[in-house]
Design a protein around this motif. Structure first.
Motif, mmCIF file in Angstrom:
data_model
loop_
_atom_site.group_PDB
_atom_site.id
_atom_site.type_symbol
_atom_site.label_atom_id
_atom_site.label_comp_id
_atom_site.label_asym_id
_atom_site.label_seq_id
_atom_site.Cartn_x
_atom_site.Cartn_y
_atom_site.Cartn_z
ATOM 1 N N MET A 79 -3.094 9.786 -24.751
ATOM 2 C CA MET A 79 -1.955 10.144 -23.904
ATOM 3 C C MET A 79 -0.631 9.329 -24.385
ATOM 4 O O MET A 79 -0.336 8.359 -24.268
ATOM 5 N N GLU A 80 0.284 10.236 -24.448
ATOM 6 C CA GLU A 80 1.449 9.542 -25.207
ATOM 7 C C GLU A 80 2.292 8.577 -23.789
ATOM 8 O O GLU A 80 2.554 9.620 -22.665
ATOM 9 N N LEU A 81 2.793 6.935 -24.004
ATOM 10 C CA LEU A 81 3.319 7.070 -22.906
ATOM 11 C C LEU A 81 5.176 7.280 -22.493
ATOM 12 O O LEU A 81 5.613 7.351 -23.744
ATOM 13 N N PRO A 82 5.581 7.728 -21.108
ATOM 14 C CA PRO A 82 6.873 7.782 -20.753
ATOM 15 C C PRO A 82 7.336 6.405 -20.816
ATOM 16 O O PRO A 82 7.130 5.990 -20.562
ATOM 17 N N ASP A 83 9.089 7.201 -20.949
ATOM 18 C CA ASP A 83 9.935 5.766 -21.237
ATOM 19 C C ASP A 83 9.978 5.137 -19.579
ATOM 20 O O ASP A 83 10.951 5.507 -18.458
ATOM 21 N N PHE A 84 9.310 4.755 -19.396
ATOM 22 C CA PHE A 84 8.609 3.860 -17.773
ATOM 23 C C PHE A 84 9.371 3.110 -17.731
ATOM 24 O O PHE A 84 10.456 2.576 -16.598
ATOM 25 N N MET A 85 10.812 2.715 -18.779
ATOM 26 C CA MET A 85 11.601 1.697 -18.480
ATOM 27 C C MET A 85 12.863 2.147 -17.647
ATOM 28 O O MET A 85 13.502 1.560 -16.653
ATOM 29 N N SER A 86 13.036 3.740 -17.762
ATOM 30 C CA SER A 86 14.152 4.516 -16.903
ATOM 31 C C SER A 86 13.746 4.178 -15.390
ATOM 32 O O SER A 86 14.787 4.727 -14.881
ATOM 33 N N TYR A 87 12.419 4.128 -14.716
ATOM 34 C CA TYR A 87 11.996 3.924 -13.720
ATOM 35 C C TYR A 87 12.650 1.960 -12.832
ATOM 36 O O TYR A 87 11.979 2.362 -11.810
ATOM 37 N N ALA A 88 13.449 1.525 -13.631
ATOM 38 C CA ALA A 88 13.526 0.152 -13.240
ATOM 39 C C ALA A 88 14.431 0.086 -12.019
ATOM 40 O O ALA A 88 13.317 -0.714 -10.763
ATOM 41 N N ASN A 89 15.417 1.241 -11.713
ATOM 42 C CA ASN A 89 15.568 1.308 -10.454
ATOM 43 C C ASN A 89 15.215 1.920 -9.446
ATOM 44 O O ASN A 89 15.345 1.886 -8.310
ATOM 45 N N LYS A 90 13.576 2.221 -9.299
ATOM 46 C CA LYS A 90 13.572 3.032 -8.822
ATOM 47 C C LYS A 90 12.128 1.927 -7.878
ATOM 48 O O LYS A 90 11.204 1.613 -6.447
ATOM 49 N N PHE A 91 11.791 0.340 -8.120
ATOM 50 C CA PHE A 91 11.264 -0.370 -7.434
ATOM 51 C C PHE A 91 11.700 -1.303 -6.738
ATOM 52 O O PHE A 91 13.133 -1.757 -6.819
ATOM 53 N N SER A 92 11.289 -1.569 -5.826
ATOM 54 C CA SER A 92 12.349 -2.615 -4.734
ATOM 55 C C SER A 92 9.899 -2.880 -3.946
ATOM 56 O O SER A 92 9.537 -2.422 -4.178
ATOM 57 N N GLN A 93 10.671 -4.125 -3.355
ATOM 58 C CA GLN A 93 8.988 -4.416 -2.781
ATOM 59 C C GLN A 93 8.970 -3.994 -1.816
ATOM 60 O O GLN A 93 7.341 -3.513 -1.891
ATOM 61 N N SER A 94 9.446 -2.809 -1.072
ATOM 62 C CA SER A 94 9.501 -2.745 0.274
ATOM 63 C C SER A 94 8.254 -0.941 -0.248
ATOM 64 O O SER A 94 7.813 -0.651 0.342
ATOM 65 N N ASP A 95 8.810 -0.554 -0.945
ATOM 66 C CA ASP A 95 8.926 0.164 -1.707
ATOM 67 C C ASP A 95 7.278 0.306 -1.835
ATOM 68 O O ASP A 95 6.288 1.249 -2.347
ATOM 69 N N PHE A 96 7.436 -0.643 -2.899
ATOM 70 C CA PHE A 96 5.643 -0.937 -3.409
ATOM 71 C C PHE A 96 4.793 -1.194 -2.648
ATOM 72 O O PHE A 96 3.797 -0.280 -3.268
ATOM 73 N N VAL A 97 4.745 -1.930 -1.742
ATOM 74 C CA VAL A 97 4.055 -2.079 -0.563
ATOM 75 C C VAL A 97 3.664 -1.106 0.160
ATOM 76 O O VAL A 97 2.488 -0.590 0.070
ATOM 77 N N GLU A 98 4.680 -0.306 0.454
ATOM 78 C CA GLU A 98 4.053 1.115 1.313
ATOM 79 C C GLU A 98 4.001 2.062 0.288
ATOM 80 O O GLU A 98 2.625 3.001 0.978
ATOM 81 N N LYS A 99 3.902 1.913 -0.614
ATOM 82 C CA LYS A 99 3.059 2.655 -1.631
ATOM 83 C C LYS A 99 2.213 2.596 -1.760
ATOM 84 O O LYS A 99 0.825 3.705 -2.444
ATOM 85 N N ILE A 100 1.295 1.522 -2.214
ATOM 86 C CA ILE A 100 0.133 0.558 -2.308
ATOM 87 C C ILE A 100 -0.578 0.897 -1.440
ATOM 88 O O ILE A 100 -1.967 1.492 -1.642
ATOM 89 N N SER A 101 -0.072 1.364 -0.504
ATOM 90 C CA SER A 101 -1.142 1.392 1.121
ATOM 91 C C SER A 101 -1.352 2.453 1.330
ATOM 92 O O SER A 101 -2.568 3.070 1.015
ATOM 93 N N ARG A 102 -0.168 3.669 0.683
ATOM 94 C CA ARG A 102 -0.494 4.574 1.004
ATOM 95 C C ARG A 102 -1.601 5.598 -0.019
ATOM 96 O O ARG A 102 -2.602 6.409 0.641
ATOM 97 N N ILE A 103 -1.601 5.098 -0.920
ATOM 98 C CA ILE A 103 -2.418 5.510 -2.287
ATOM 99 C C ILE A 103 -3.384 4.516 -2.407
ATOM 100 O O ILE A 103 -4.368 5.289 -2.879
ATOM 101 N N ALA A 104 -3.715 3.862 -2.131
ATOM 102 C CA ALA A 104 -4.693 2.483 -2.326
ATOM 103 C C ALA A 104 -6.019 3.432 -2.554
ATOM 104 O O ALA A 104 -6.643 3.455 -4.107
#
Length: 130
Positions: free
Chosen positions: A1-26
């Motif tokens: 699998m070829e990795l995407p340009d994940f660095m272009s997603y840096a602006n998508k990160f926030s602590q609250s979004d991380f906690v919400e997503k990890i709780s939802r998909i765990a």
């Protein structure tokens, strides 16, 4: 699998979004993905890690949070494969900077979503699953 340009997603990160997503998909994501994400999340909070490594971690976690990625998360079974690949790729890059206390903190947090049998599945984090 070829990795995407994940660095272009840096602006998508926030602590609250991380906690919400990890709780939802765990449960659906599995203990290995959650463990990798938690290690990166806790490593990001360390003052011992370089700005370049923090930028990579933010990009990877932003990619995981974003609903727009190579394999949409809603696709059963394979939807989170690209997320895990990105997380493990970045984790390999920063692994020498990951404090054992962070690994233990991440493993301890897994008990919020997983039972002991599922936690044991984290095994070798860098071993690819088929």
């Amino acid at each position: 699998m070829e990795l995407p340009d994940f660095m272009s997603y840096a602006n998508k990160f926030s602590q609250s979004d991380f906690v919400e997503k990890i709780s939802r998909i765990a449960k659906r994501a599995g203990s290995k993905l959650v463990y990798a994400a938690l290690i990166l999340y806790y490593t990001l909070q360390s003052d011992k890690i370089s700005k370049a490594d923090k930028a990579m971690i933010i990009g990877a976690l932003g990619y995981m949070i974003s609903p727009l990625d190579v394999l949409p998360d809603a696709i059963p079974i394979v939807g989170l494969t690209d997320d895990l690949a990105v997380l493990v790729y970045v984790l390999k890059k920063v692994w020498t900077e990951v404090d054992p206390d962070i690994q233990e903190k991440a493993k301890s947090k897994l008990s919020k979503w997983f039972d002991e049998d599922e936690i044991e599945e984290i095994g070798d984090l860098f071993k690819e699953e088929r």
